[in-house]
Design an enzyme around this catalytic site. Structure first.
Site, PDB file in Angstrom:
ATOM      1  CE1 TYR A  22       1.148  -0.357   4.575  1.00 43.15           C
ATOM      2  CE2 TYR A  22       0.087   1.999   4.512  1.00 43.15           C
ATOM      3  CZ  TYR A  22       0.742   0.975   4.961  1.00 43.15           C
ATOM      4  OH  TYR A  22       1.288   1.413   6.326  1.00 43.15           O
ATOM      5  CE  LYS A 136       2.918   3.350   3.457  1.00 39.65           C
ATOM      6  NZ  LYS A 136       3.249   3.349   4.725  1.00 39.65           N
ATOM      7  CD  GLU A 168       9.982   2.000  10.764  1.00 37.93           C
ATOM      8  OE1 GLU A 168       9.591   3.077  10.295  1.00 37.93           O
ATOM      9  OE2 GLU A 168       9.691   0.729  10.576  1.00 37.93           O
ATOM     10  CG  LEU A 192       8.019   2.551   5.017  1.00 39.35           C
ATOM     11  CD1 LEU A 192       7.587   1.381   4.419  1.00 39.35           C
ATOM     12  CD2 LEU A 192       6.760   3.410   5.402  1.00 39.35           C
TER      13      LEU A 192
HETATM   14  N1  PDD Z   1       2.453   4.925   7.651  1.00 35.75           N
HETATM   15  N2  PDD Z   1       7.527   3.768   9.420  1.00 35.75           N
HETATM   16  C1  PDD Z   1       6.219   3.294   9.485  1.00 35.75           C
HETATM   17  C2  PDD Z   1       6.413   1.766   9.897  1.00 35.75           C
HETATM   18  C3  PDD Z   1       5.095   3.732   8.697  1.00 35.75           C
HETATM   19  O1  PDD Z   1       3.815   2.874   8.753  1.00 35.75           O
HETATM   20  C4  PDD Z   1       4.926   4.991   7.996  1.00 35.75           C
HETATM   21  C5  PDD Z   1       3.999   5.529   7.575  1.00 35.75           C
HETATM   22  C6  PDD Z   1       6.405   5.614   8.353  1.00 35.75           C
HETATM   23  C7  PDD Z   1       6.470   7.040   7.480  1.00 35.75           C
HETATM   24  O2  PDD Z   1       6.219   7.045   6.145  1.00 35.75           O
HETATM   25  P1  PDD Z   1       5.944   8.360   5.077  1.00 35.75           P
HETATM   26  O3  PDD Z   1       6.766   9.393   5.864  1.00 35.75           O
HETATM   27  O4  PDD Z   1       6.320   7.849   4.040  1.00 35.75           O
HETATM   28  O5  PDD Z   1       4.297   8.537   5.710  1.00 35.75           O
HETATM   29  C8  PDD Z   1       7.175   5.099   8.663  1.00 35.75           C
HETATM   30  C9  PDD Z   1       1.590   5.537   7.263  1.00 35.75           C
HETATM   31  C10 PDD Z   1       1.155   7.002   7.246  1.00 35.75           C
HETATM   32  C11 PDD Z   1       0.263   4.604   7.308  1.00 35.75           C
HETATM   33  O6  PDD Z   1       0.462   3.433   7.347  1.00 35.75           O
HETATM   34  O7  PDD Z   1      -0.879   4.928   7.511  1.00 35.75           O
END
Ligand code: PDD
Length: 268
Positions: A22, A136, A168, A192
């Site tokens: 996703y 992801k 993270e 991620l």
């Molecule tokens: N999640 N690390 C993890 C485990 C995440 O699920 C996310 C983002 C991030 C930050 O990634 P980005 O800056 O690309 O949004 C880091 C999204 C927002 C979600 O699962 O809804």
């Protein structure tokens, strides 16, 4: 199409196996933010799990653009999910399955002034996720359990710790400021590769601030000057408490304020 008109088979491998990837893309004033970076990551996720990419880059751009234009809110989070498709339940990749694509746009909640003034609370938790956190994938059970633990401890995010290093958050990347230098975990299989993470590193460069992409020992969390968590949905949030410890002076830090201000400027 209206939600009621959407149909996904119960045999979809996204549902049965979590065999899916996703993306989540923010849009402000009906314009997608860092779209190319998000699409590049989606393409990579699909490639890593060997799901055929059903669309070209241009087709993705058109579809996402339509969704943003037709949504009720001007600021939305676009969620895209691609599964391996529908097949009788069996582990091997099915021969002729067609990837299922589901996309939706939900209003993007603005961040409360109070949150920005006071910062958020974090907890630490053992990382029980798999070894490919760089992809992801929709299978987020470990992340969900971690987030729920945080909420039950009146914190808003859980920081995942593995082998003595803070990696993270359950849905965010982690930044730790120590002795004037910003630290964040390098892009490896344990985190991620956040789009917001990259964006914040760019802002730090523009601000002339030093940063290091290196593993963060867990105990640094308790002696940090500042801690931030970043994500597409929540931008860059300052943390003022972690477990039972106060972060820095207990208020959002000076460097965070500079980064946040530049973030808002670029967004505008
Ligand atoms: N999640 N690390 C993890 C485990 C995440 O699920 C996310 C983002 C991030 C930050 O990634 P980005 O800056 O690309 O949004 C880091 C999204 C927002 C979600 O699962 O809804």
């Amino acid at each position: 199409m209206p939600l009621e008109a959407c149909r996904v088979s119960p045999l979809d491998r996204g549902f049965v196996f979590g065999d899916a990837v996703y993306e989540l893309i923010p849009a402000y004033a009906r314009r997608a933010f860092c779209l190319q970076q998000h699409l590049a990551r989606l393409e990579r996720s699909l490639g890593q799990v060997h799901i055929q990419n059903p669309y070209t880059r241009t087709q993705w751009e058109t579809m996402i653009g339509n969704l943003i234009q037709r949504s009720e809110s001007a600021d939305v989070a676009v969620y895209i999910q691609v599964t391996r498709g529908v097949a009788t339940r069996d582990h091997p990749f099915p021969e002729n399955a067609v990837p299922t694509v589901f996309a939706m746009a939900n209003p993007l909640a603005s961040i409360a002034d109070e949150t920005l003034q006071n910062g958020v609370a974090l907890i630490t938790i053992k990382d029980i996720r798999w070894q490919r956190c760089d992809i992801k994938v929709t299978g987020l059970l470990a992340n969900i359990l971690a987030k729920q633990d945080a909420l039950q401890s009146s914190a808003s995010e859980a920081i995942l710790v593995r082998d003595g290093f803070a990696l993270e958050g359950s849905s965010s990347n982690l930044f730790v400021v120590r002795e004037g230098v910003v630290h964040t975990h390098p892009k490896d299989n344990q985190i991620l590769p956040g789009i917001t993470r990259d964006f914040v590193l760019e802002l730090l460069t523009d601000l002339g601030r030093e940063y290091r992409e290196q593993a963060i020992p867990e105990d640094w969390l308790y002696s940090a000057d500042e801690i931030w968590v970043t994500s597409s949905a929540r931008e860059v949030l300052p943390a003022t408490k972690i477990d039972q410890h106060v972060v820095g002076d207990g208020v959002p830090g000076k460097l965070w304020r500079d980064v946040y201000a530049l973030y808002q400027e670029r967004k505008a």
